[in-house]
Design a protein around this motif. Structure first.
Motif, PDB file in Angstrom:
ATOM      1  N   PHE A 258      -3.874  -4.217   9.959  1.00 15.45           N
ATOM      2  CA  PHE A 258      -3.189  -3.346   9.018  1.00 15.45           C
ATOM      3  C   PHE A 258      -3.986  -2.071   8.727  1.00 15.45           C
ATOM      4  O   PHE A 258      -3.548  -1.227   7.959  1.00 15.45           O
ATOM      5  CB  PHE A 258      -2.963  -4.064   7.681  1.00 15.45           C
ATOM      6  CG  PHE A 258      -2.166  -5.331   7.778  1.00 15.45           C
ATOM      7  CD1 PHE A 258      -1.002  -5.399   8.536  1.00 15.45           C
ATOM      8  CD2 PHE A 258      -2.567  -6.468   7.099  1.00 15.45           C
ATOM      9  CE1 PHE A 258      -0.255  -6.565   8.599  1.00 15.45           C
ATOM     10  CE2 PHE A 258      -1.835  -7.645   7.161  1.00 15.45           C
ATOM     11  CZ  PHE A 258      -0.680  -7.691   7.916  1.00 15.45           C
ATOM     12  N   GLU A 260      -6.600  -2.090   7.029  1.00 19.74           N
ATOM     13  CA  GLU A 260      -7.049  -2.294   5.655  1.00 19.74           C
ATOM     14  C   GLU A 260      -8.014  -3.466   5.620  1.00 19.74           C
ATOM     15  O   GLU A 260      -7.926  -4.390   6.438  1.00 19.74           O
ATOM     16  CB  GLU A 260      -5.859  -2.603   4.738  1.00 19.74           C
ATOM     17  CG  GLU A 260      -4.865  -1.477   4.584  1.00 19.74           C
ATOM     18  CD  GLU A 260      -5.317  -0.452   3.566  1.00 19.74           C
ATOM     19  OE1 GLU A 260      -6.353  -0.669   2.917  1.00 19.74           O
ATOM     20  OE2 GLU A 260      -4.620   0.577   3.423  1.00 19.74           O
ATOM     21  N   ILE A 262      -9.332  -6.790   3.721  1.00 19.25           N
ATOM     22  CA  ILE A 262      -8.919  -7.788   2.739  1.00 19.25           C
ATOM     23  C   ILE A 262     -10.049  -8.806   2.592  1.00 19.25           C
ATOM     24  O   ILE A 262     -10.909  -8.937   3.469  1.00 19.25           O
ATOM     25  CB  ILE A 262      -7.622  -8.508   3.153  1.00 19.25           C
ATOM     26  CG1 ILE A 262      -7.837  -9.356   4.408  1.00 19.25           C
ATOM     27  CG2 ILE A 262      -6.486  -7.515   3.374  1.00 19.25           C
ATOM     28  CD1 ILE A 262      -6.652 -10.250   4.721  1.00 19.25           C
ATOM     29  N   LEU A 298       0.918   1.397  -5.292  1.00 23.32           N
ATOM     30  CA  LEU A 298       0.768   0.016  -5.717  1.00 23.32           C
ATOM     31  C   LEU A 298       0.308  -0.029  -7.169  1.00 23.32           C
ATOM     32  O   LEU A 298      -0.510   0.777  -7.602  1.00 23.32           O
ATOM     33  CB  LEU A 298      -0.268  -0.699  -4.842  1.00 23.32           C
ATOM     34  CG  LEU A 298       0.047  -0.804  -3.354  1.00 23.32           C
ATOM     35  CD1 LEU A 298      -1.055  -1.582  -2.659  1.00 23.32           C
ATOM     36  CD2 LEU A 298       1.380  -1.454  -3.117  1.00 23.32           C
ATOM     37  N   THR A 308      -7.905  -6.802  -2.029  1.00 23.56           N
ATOM     38  CA  THR A 308      -6.552  -6.349  -1.713  1.00 23.56           C
ATOM     39  C   THR A 308      -5.649  -7.555  -1.494  1.00 23.56           C
ATOM     40  O   THR A 308      -5.932  -8.426  -0.676  1.00 23.56           O
ATOM     41  CB  THR A 308      -6.556  -5.476  -0.450  1.00 23.56           C
ATOM     42  OG1 THR A 308      -7.372  -4.331  -0.681  1.00 23.56           O
ATOM     43  CG2 THR A 308      -5.147  -5.024  -0.103  1.00 23.56           C
ATOM     44  N   LEU A 311       0.078  -4.716   0.273  1.00 20.97           N
ATOM     45  CA  LEU A 311       0.079  -3.509   1.094  1.00 20.97           C
ATOM     46  C   LEU A 311       1.492  -2.954   1.145  1.00 20.97           C
ATOM     47  O   LEU A 311       2.476  -3.691   0.994  1.00 20.97           O
ATOM     48  CB  LEU A 311      -0.395  -3.824   2.524  1.00 20.97           C
ATOM     49  CG  LEU A 311      -1.848  -4.276   2.682  1.00 20.97           C
ATOM     50  CD1 LEU A 311      -2.074  -4.795   4.100  1.00 20.97           C
ATOM     51  CD2 LEU A 311      -2.818  -3.143   2.370  1.00 20.97           C
ATOM     52  N   GLU A 312       1.570  -1.657   1.379  1.00 20.29           N
ATOM     53  CA  GLU A 312       2.875  -1.029   1.521  1.00 20.29           C
ATOM     54  C   GLU A 312       3.323  -1.046   2.976  1.00 20.29           C
ATOM     55  O   GLU A 312       2.512  -0.924   3.894  1.00 20.29           O
ATOM     56  CB  GLU A 312       2.835   0.414   1.010  1.00 20.29           C
ATOM     57  CG  GLU A 312       2.681   0.521  -0.492  1.00 20.29           C
ATOM     58  CD  GLU A 312       2.827   1.947  -0.983  1.00 20.29           C
ATOM     59  OE1 GLU A 312       3.148   2.832  -0.154  1.00 20.29           O
ATOM     60  OE2 GLU A 312       2.625   2.183  -2.184  1.00 20.29           O
ATOM     61  N   ILE A 331       3.512  -2.609   8.767  1.00 18.51           N
ATOM     62  CA  ILE A 331       2.402  -2.272   7.880  1.00 18.51           C
ATOM     63  C   ILE A 331       1.265  -1.751   8.743  1.00 18.51           C
ATOM     64  O   ILE A 331       0.702  -2.497   9.544  1.00 18.51           O
ATOM     65  CB  ILE A 331       1.917  -3.491   7.070  1.00 18.51           C
ATOM     66  CG1 ILE A 331       3.070  -4.147   6.308  1.00 18.51           C
ATOM     67  CG2 ILE A 331       0.799  -3.098   6.104  1.00 18.51           C
ATOM     68  CD1 ILE A 331       2.678  -5.436   5.616  1.00 18.51           C
ATOM     69  N   GLY A 332       0.939  -0.496   8.603  1.00 17.59           N
ATOM     70  CA  GLY A 332      -0.175   0.075   9.368  1.00 17.59           C
ATOM     71  C   GLY A 332      -0.039  -0.102  10.859  1.00 17.59           C
ATOM     72  O   GLY A 332      -1.028  -0.342  11.554  1.00 17.59           O
ATOM     73  N   VAL A 355       6.603  -3.236  -0.949  1.00 18.85           N
ATOM     74  CA  VAL A 355       5.266  -3.768  -1.210  1.00 18.85           C
ATOM     75  C   VAL A 355       5.263  -5.239  -0.804  1.00 18.85           C
ATOM     76  O   VAL A 355       6.114  -6.013  -1.248  1.00 18.85           O
ATOM     77  CB  VAL A 355       4.881  -3.634  -2.696  1.00 18.85           C
ATOM     78  CG1 VAL A 355       3.550  -4.343  -2.961  1.00 18.85           C
ATOM     79  CG2 VAL A 355       4.788  -2.174  -3.096  1.00 18.85           C
ATOM     80  N   SER A 357       3.064  -8.579  -0.950  1.00 16.47           N
ATOM     81  CA  SER A 357       1.910  -9.149  -1.651  1.00 16.47           C
ATOM     82  C   SER A 357       1.786 -10.630  -1.355  1.00 16.47           C
ATOM     83  O   SER A 357       2.721 -11.275  -0.893  1.00 16.47           O
ATOM     84  CB  SER A 357       2.029  -8.907  -3.167  1.00 16.47           C
ATOM     85  OG  SER A 357       3.215  -9.483  -3.676  1.00 16.47           O
TER      86      SER A 357
END
Length: 377
Positions: A258, A260, A262, A298, A308, A311-312, A331-332, A355, A357
């Motif tokens: 992603f 990101e 986590i 977010l 985290t 994510l969007e 996502i990403g 979003v 989650s």
């Protein structure tokens, strides 16, 4: 009925090892499903248990008796195959009584026993029928009755429902479960269908490449898989590649597909920065909502401290699957999915920003195919 023990069981065909040092204990009266993909060795294992294949090495015990070298007719087992193999020139009753006739049981007793088991499988009214006039499900019940009539200690079932359509197969799964509950017989059932195994089994043995990956009750295996193979085989999930950034007291910080980072609260023994991981995000654990109209950022509820947990993304596809709807989200640059029941109200459409989650406690992490904190069988 009887317990079953398979000890270091191996079957080789030239250079091919179909079953490789398999150990398995089956309790007296248990319904165990051997579950795995085609070619994993499950049917070969069943045939060695029934005496239709001779092990290259290892032992087979039924109850207290070693039967490894005994022919099928000297073992108190019976097998139900994929094909019904009913005698077309005999009535339903004669088909069911045939094994008893071969065992030298007198006519009055074998007819009585055949009628009893036909009642068990709810086919008593068809005793005088021609097998050719029966439906597929009825033929399968007659084949099952024929195997039960000889009162085996262990009933072996080699994908007996695979030739039935979906509706009838699901109906027969429930009937087979009820039949097992009503007779004193150990069942060993081979299938490649995880839904069938979950419906039927007291316990499941998952096979892969001739070996047992995991044995346990259905809920236990689903909730607590030991390996990536088990996690992926038992149902749909989102598998996301990741790399360890650091290990911390609370678990692992990882960079994902992603783009990101986590944090996952999982045992981190045996992994270090730079190691590859696979993280399983099960679709039922996702909570998905439309991005707020106040800028789409977010909210604080989407993170637990520095961890985290949301994510969007953007809805890219909506797939209707009868009783459920599957939504694909990018996502990403990575696609994941979640599902909702058709009856659940939702206004999500392709192109919607959302979003996604999750609770970090629900994530499962795998390193080199083994579950962190849960490896082994």
């Amino acid at each position: 009925m009887a317990s079953v023990t398979l000890a270091n069981l191996t079957k080789e065909y030239g250079d091919l090892t179909a079953v490789d040092g398999l150990d398995l204990d089956i309790d007296d009266g248990e319904l165990l499903c051997l579950l795995g993909p085609s070619g994993c060795g499950k049917s070969t294992t069943l045939r060695m248990l029934g005496g239709l294949e001779t092990p290259t090495s290892g032992e087979v015990h039924i109850g207290d008796e070693r039967v490894t070298d005994q022919p099928p007719y000297d073992r108190n087992t019976s097998m139900v195959f994929q094909s019904w193999a009913l005698f077309p020139q005999k009535t339903v009753l004669e088909n069911v009584a045939f094994g008893l006739k071969m065992d030298g049981v007198d006519e009055e007793e074998r007819v009585e026993r055949a009628r009893e088991v036909l009642e068990i499988v709810e086919m008593g009214e068809f005793a005088d029928a021609d097998p050719g006039d029966l439906s597929g499900g009825q033929k399968q019940r007659v084949a099952l009755a024929r195997s039960l009539a000889i009162e085996p200690d262990v009933l072996l079932l080699d994908e007996p429902l695979s030739n039935l359509d979906k509706r009838l197969r699901e109906q027969m799964q429930l009937e087979l479960r009820n039949i097992h509950d009503g007779v004193e017989t150990t069942f060993v059932h081979v299938t490649h269908d995880q839904n069938e195994a979950f419906t039927l089994a007291d316990s499941i043995a998952i096979m892969n490449d001739g070996e047992i990956e995991q044995v346990g009750e259905p809920r236990e295996i689903y909730d607590d898989p030991v390996s990536l193979f088990v996690e992926e085989f038992l149902g749909d999930t989102n598998l996301v590649d990741a790399t360890v950034e650091e290990t911390v007291e609370e678990g692992i910080v990882a960079t994902t597909e992603f783009d990101e980072q986590i944090q996952v609260p999982t045992p981190n023994d045996g992994v270090a920065a730079g190691d590859p991981l696979t993280i399983s995000f099960r679709p039922e654990e996702f909570d998905v909502s439309r991005v707020a109209t106040d800028g789409g950022q977010l909210t604080e509820s989407a993170a637990h401290g520095d961890v985290t947990t949301a994510l969007e993304g953007t809805i890219t596809d909506v797939l209707y699957r009868g009783s459920s709807v599957r939504f694909y989200i990018e996502i990403g640059g990575t696609s994941v999915f979640f599902e909702q029941s058709v009856g659940d109200e939702t206004d999500l459409e392709v192109g919607d920003p959302v979003v996604v989650s999750w609770d970090p406690e629900d994530l499962l992490v795998f390193s080199e195919g083994e579950r962190l904190g849960r490896g082994g069988t």
